[in-house]
Design a protein around this motif. Structure first.
Motif, short mmCIF file in Angstrom:
data_model
loop_
_atom_site.label_atom_id
_atom_site.label_comp_id
_atom_site.label_asym_id
_atom_site.label_seq_id
_atom_site.Cartn_x
_atom_site.Cartn_y
_atom_site.Cartn_z
N LEU A 1 -54.93 2.45 27.04
CA LEU A 1 -54.99 1.51 28.13
C LEU A 1 -55.42 2.55 29.60
O LEU A 1 -54.41 3.42 29.31
N LEU B 1 -56.38 3.06 33.31
CA LEU B 1 -56.77 2.02 34.33
C LEU B 1 -58.31 2.14 35.01
O LEU B 1 -58.67 1.23 35.16
N ALA C 1 -56.53 -2.95 39.75
CA ALA C 1 -54.54 -2.61 39.53
C ALA C 1 -53.57 -3.38 39.09
O ALA C 1 -53.27 -4.10 38.38
N THR C 2 -54.35 -4.89 40.24
CA THR C 2 -53.24 -5.30 39.99
C THR C 2 -54.00 -6.52 39.04
O THR C 2 -52.97 -7.43 38.45
N TRP C 3 -54.91 -6.98 38.68
CA TRP C 3 -55.69 -8.32 37.90
C TRP C 3 -54.94 -7.71 36.56
O TRP C 3 -54.95 -8.44 35.97
N VAL C 4 -55.21 -6.38 36.45
CA VAL C 4 -55.00 -5.66 35.14
C VAL C 4 -53.34 -5.84 34.42
O VAL C 4 -52.91 -6.41 33.05
N ALA C 5 -52.56 -5.24 35.52
CA ALA C 5 -51.37 -5.64 35.62
C ALA C 5 -50.56 -7.41 35.18
O ALA C 5 -49.85 -7.33 34.43
#
Lengths: 687, 151
Positions: free
Chosen positions: B3, B5, B81-85
């Motif tokens: 992945l 980002l 970035a927060t949601w994917v994390a």
């Protein structure tokens, strides 16, 4: 024009046959060829058709039409059967048919088609040669290298002789007439007129254009087109929904204005009864109420905003967020530790500096002590970076994030449930406060009017206010709903536009496909438009021919409407004689009348070659048919006949017009096959 | 392929067709101006709940609804970035994270979460204010738990 010569080489029962028809004269326009069944009469007609039209002519070859559904295969197999039986055994692997024509102007035109076979008698499509001749000296027509040979020959024959769409009306046998007669009248007429217009070719072209369009669209991939259609459908649906909501909103706004006006009217009436002060108080109360209501609605909008932005992140389970924070923080820590390990290399620098400073130590250290201290410094230094911090995590799960992004995510997760959520709570509290104030104001408005006298008015006013509030709330909901739909619609339209652009840009083939389809439609429309113009001419010519051929003079006129529906009109106009049953013979008379009409209306002066089409007619009809076709102005007629057909009284009809006559004789061979030969004279009679 | 980002912003994400219809319904009932708003709420509700691989594969070939691009659904920069994390952290099955895996996880959580959101809305009697109250109180409860853990 007329046929001056026909030559067959190794065709069917003919190893070689030459028929010379001599110079054409209007009064001697008939060529008569007599033969018993099986002696080669029909073979002659077939030879003419296939010489001129090749594969395209198979539709008009009676026995060929009974073959397989695949016309291509039946043509090659037909030719293999047509090769003269003794040819291969004599080492001859070629079969040919040649026809010479002379035009009205005395010019010569010729077609010679040759077919080649393997030793075993197999014919392949490529083993065919056509030579065309033109001019007084019959010069060979050169076919340009850049053009397709088949197309060139087809066009040359269509232009100089007759198009293949009309072949069946000039070169026909009884089988063709019978099949025509079996069709409905309207389809016969349509077929004839379409033949004149060259419609089959045009329809083929339209079909080819549509096939081209289909294959171009498939190249571009149907998925995109299907996606485009789906989105277009969504856009249409959303537009409808927006329209419905907009309409409802308009109605609600109108309703609100009515309710507000009613409320204001009641307020004034109430004020008039209670005096100025009360009126002022009531009006102020109501105005204040309106202000508070608007404020409350705006606060609700604010809640919507926060809900969509911050609340979502805040709703994530704390345990998951905490776990993510620990993981990411651990990864950051580990990375920092790895970076900082480079400091280990600086230990010797430190040791050197300490050694340099050691003479300053009081009391002084011995050399051994100094060495021990330095060693301990080394060991202590190493220990600092020996192992990673306890919370550092080496097994990276978030490697797709840079270190800066990791720090950013940590900040986001740590702050997520603070501040803005509190703002929601604050806003909710403000909403509650506004609701309370509204209720208080409602109470005030109720109390500010004199109770006894205006109780009824107050009740009405409260009801009116409730109605106005209710409509206002519903209008607010509708407004929000409309905004949501409009936003969605905007997105969908943007997607549609983008996709359309992509499809247009990425696949020019689709544009070509659209163009091809529009041409195909244009062609079909042109055909439909052109058809009616020829119908009247054909109807008139048919009426004449039918009148001459049919011996029952019941039908006075043939009418054909734009859809090619035929009416046979008798003496009393309006009576459609089609309602009467037609015998097979009468149907053939109709078909022959149509053939005659098409020949005359087509404008082509191509010779007529008939192979005994009159066998199933009664004697009166036979005479009429023979006379009619023999007397067609300026037309050569070549009749192929059995001895029992054109004989006696029937021959008498034609006798004076016969310019050349032949018979076909047949000899059986030892191998069970036979050989036909052309002999001059019609069954021994020189005509 | 691993992945990246920035690719997440350009990916198209979808719920199941059924869930997508519920998403649209919730958007209208809550009077929200964007599709991603109920979608984010739904995903947030689902992310913290456990799941196993069989639940993920059950949505693999399902009929899907309309797509939303990553940058719309999750935002950009820090938000994305927060949601994917969170998706990566919530996936405890040990499967390597790549574009296809992320899309599948989004489909799963969105589809599961929108049902939870719808249930909560119904439990609040379809009342907007009461619904907000329940959501906010669940956030506060979680915050309190965290504070208690830290003490």
């Amino acid at each position: 024009m007329y046929i001056s010569e026909i030559e067959l080489v190794n065709w069917k029962a003919f190893d070689h046959a030459l028929l010379k028809f001599g110079k054409f004269r209007k009064s001697k326009n008939i060529g008569l060829v007599g033969a018993d069944n099986g002696f080669g009469k029909t073979s002659l007609l077939e030879a003419l058709i296939l010489c001129l039209f090749g594969r395209d002519g198979m539709k008009d070859v009676g026995r060929g039409r009974q073959g397989g559904a695949d016309g291509a295969e039946s043509y090659d197999r037909f030719l293999e059967r047509a090769l003269h039986s003794s040819a291969l055994s004599s080492g001859l692997q070629k079969m040919s048919v040649g026809v010479r024509f002379t035009t009205q102007d005395g010019e010569h035109l010729g077609v010679r088609r040759s077919w080649y076979f393997s030793r075993s008698g197999t014919h392949k499509a490529a083993d065919e040669e056509v030579h065309l001749y033109e001019g007084e000296d019959e010069d060979l027509v050169e076919i340009p290298r850049s053009v397709d040979k088949v197309d060139f020959v087809r066009n040359w024959v269509a232009t100089n002789l007759v198009p293949v769409s009309l072949a069946g009306f000039f070169l026909f046998d009884g089988e063709i007439v019978r099949q025509l007669a079996d069709e409905s009248m309207s389809s016969q007429v349509r077929r004839g007129i379409e033949g004149i217009l060259g419609v089959p070719t045009l329809k083929e072209l339209a079909d080819d254009l549509e096939k081209y369009a289909y294959s171009r669209r498939r190249e571009g991939g149907s998925a995109d087109t299907a996606q485009l259609d789906a989105i277009a459908a969504e856009v249409a649906q959303l537009e409808r929904e927006v329209a419905v909501v907009a309409s409802a909103l308009d109605a609600l706004e109108a309703e609100y204005r009515t309710a507000r006006d009613e409320r204001d009217a009641l307020t004034e009436r109430l004020s008039a009864l209670t005096g100025g002060a009360a009126f002022a108080t009531l009006r102020e109360v109501l105005e204040q109420r309106e202000r508070v209501r608007v404020k409350r609605d705006k606060l609700r909008e604010r809640v919507n905003e926060i809900l969509a932005q911050e609340l979502a992140l805040a709703l994530v389970a704390p345990s998951l967020a905490a776990e993510a924070v620990d993981q990411i923080a651990g990864e950051v820590s580990y990375a920092e530790w790895v970076r900082s390990r480079s400091q280990i290399d600086k230990v010797e620098e430190l040791v050197t500096r300490v050694r340099d400073l050691s003479p300053n130590v009081e009391p002084p250290l011995s050399a051994a002590q100094t060495a021990q201290v330095l060693q301990q410094i080394r060991e202590g230094w190493h220990k600092l970076w020996e192992s990673a911090p306890a919370h550092a995590i080496s097994a990276e799960r978030h490697g797709y994030l840079s270190e800066a992004e990791k720090r950013s995510v940590l900040s986001s997760l740590r702050d997520r449930a603070s501040g803005r959520i509190g703002e929601i709570v604050g806003v909710q509290e403000d909403i509650a406060t506004a609701e309370r104030e509204l209720r208080k104001l409602d109470q005030q408005s109720a109390n500010s009017a004199p109770e006894a006298i205006v109780a009824d008015l107050r009740e009405k006013l409260e009801a009116a206010q409730l109605r106005a509030d209710d409509v206002s709330r519903r209008a607010g909901d509708a407004s929000r709903s409309k905004a949501a739909l409009a936003s969605d619609l905007g997105n969908r339209k943007a997607t549609l536009s983008r996709l359309s652009q992509q499809i247009g840009d990425a696949s020019p083939a689709r544009a070509r496909a659209d163009l091809a389809e529009s041409y195909a439609e244009l062609i079909r429309e042109a055909i439909d438009a052109a058809l009616p113009q020829h119908i009247e001419a054909v109807a008139f010519a048919m009426t004449e021919a039918y009148g001459e051929i049919a011996h029952k003079k019941v039908v006075k006129r043939i009418e054909i409407d734009p859809d090619c529906v035929v009416r046979l009109l008798g003496e009393s106009r309006g009576r459609n004689l089609r309602e009467l049953d037609q015998s097979a013979g009468e149907a053939q008379v109709f078909a022959l009348s149509l053939i005659s009409a098409i020949i005359r209306v087509s404008g082509f002066r191509f010779p007529i070659v008939m192979d005994t089409p009159i066998a199933r007619l009664d004697s009166k009809h036979r005479i009429n048919v023979l006379r009619h076709f023999a007397e067609l102005e300026g037309q050569q007629l070549i009749l192929l006949s059995q001895p029992t057909e054109v004989h006696g009284q029937y021959l008498d009809v034609l006798r004076t017009r016969v310019g050349a006559s032949f018979s076909l004789s047949f000899t059986a061979l030892a191998n069970g096959q036979g050989r036909s030969k052309v002999v001059p004279g019609y069954f021994g009679e020189a005509l | 392929m691993k992945l990246v980002l920035s690719e997440g912003a350009r990916l198209d994400f979808r719920a199941s067709a059924e869930a997508d219809a519920v998403n649209s319904e919730m958007q209208r009932r809550l009077g929200l101006s964007t599709r991603y708003a109920p979608a984010r709420l739904a995903i947030a509700l689902s992310l913290g709940l456990p799941f196993d691989e069989s639940e993920i594969t059950s949505v693999e070939n399902c009929e899907t609804g309309k797509a939303i691009r990553g940058e719309t659904l999750f935002g950009t920069g820090q938000q994305l970035a927060t949601w994917v994390a969170l998706f990566v952290q919530a996936d405890r099955t040990g499967t390597a994270m790549n574009r296809e895996r992320l899309k599948l996880l989004v489909t799963f959580h969105w589809s599961r979460g929108i049902r939870l959101l719808s249930d909560r809305f119904k439990a609040a009697g379809g009342d907007f204010d009461k619904f907000i109250e329940t959501l906010v109180s669940s956030v506060e409860t979680g915050a309190e738990e965290r504070q208690l853990q830290q003490l």
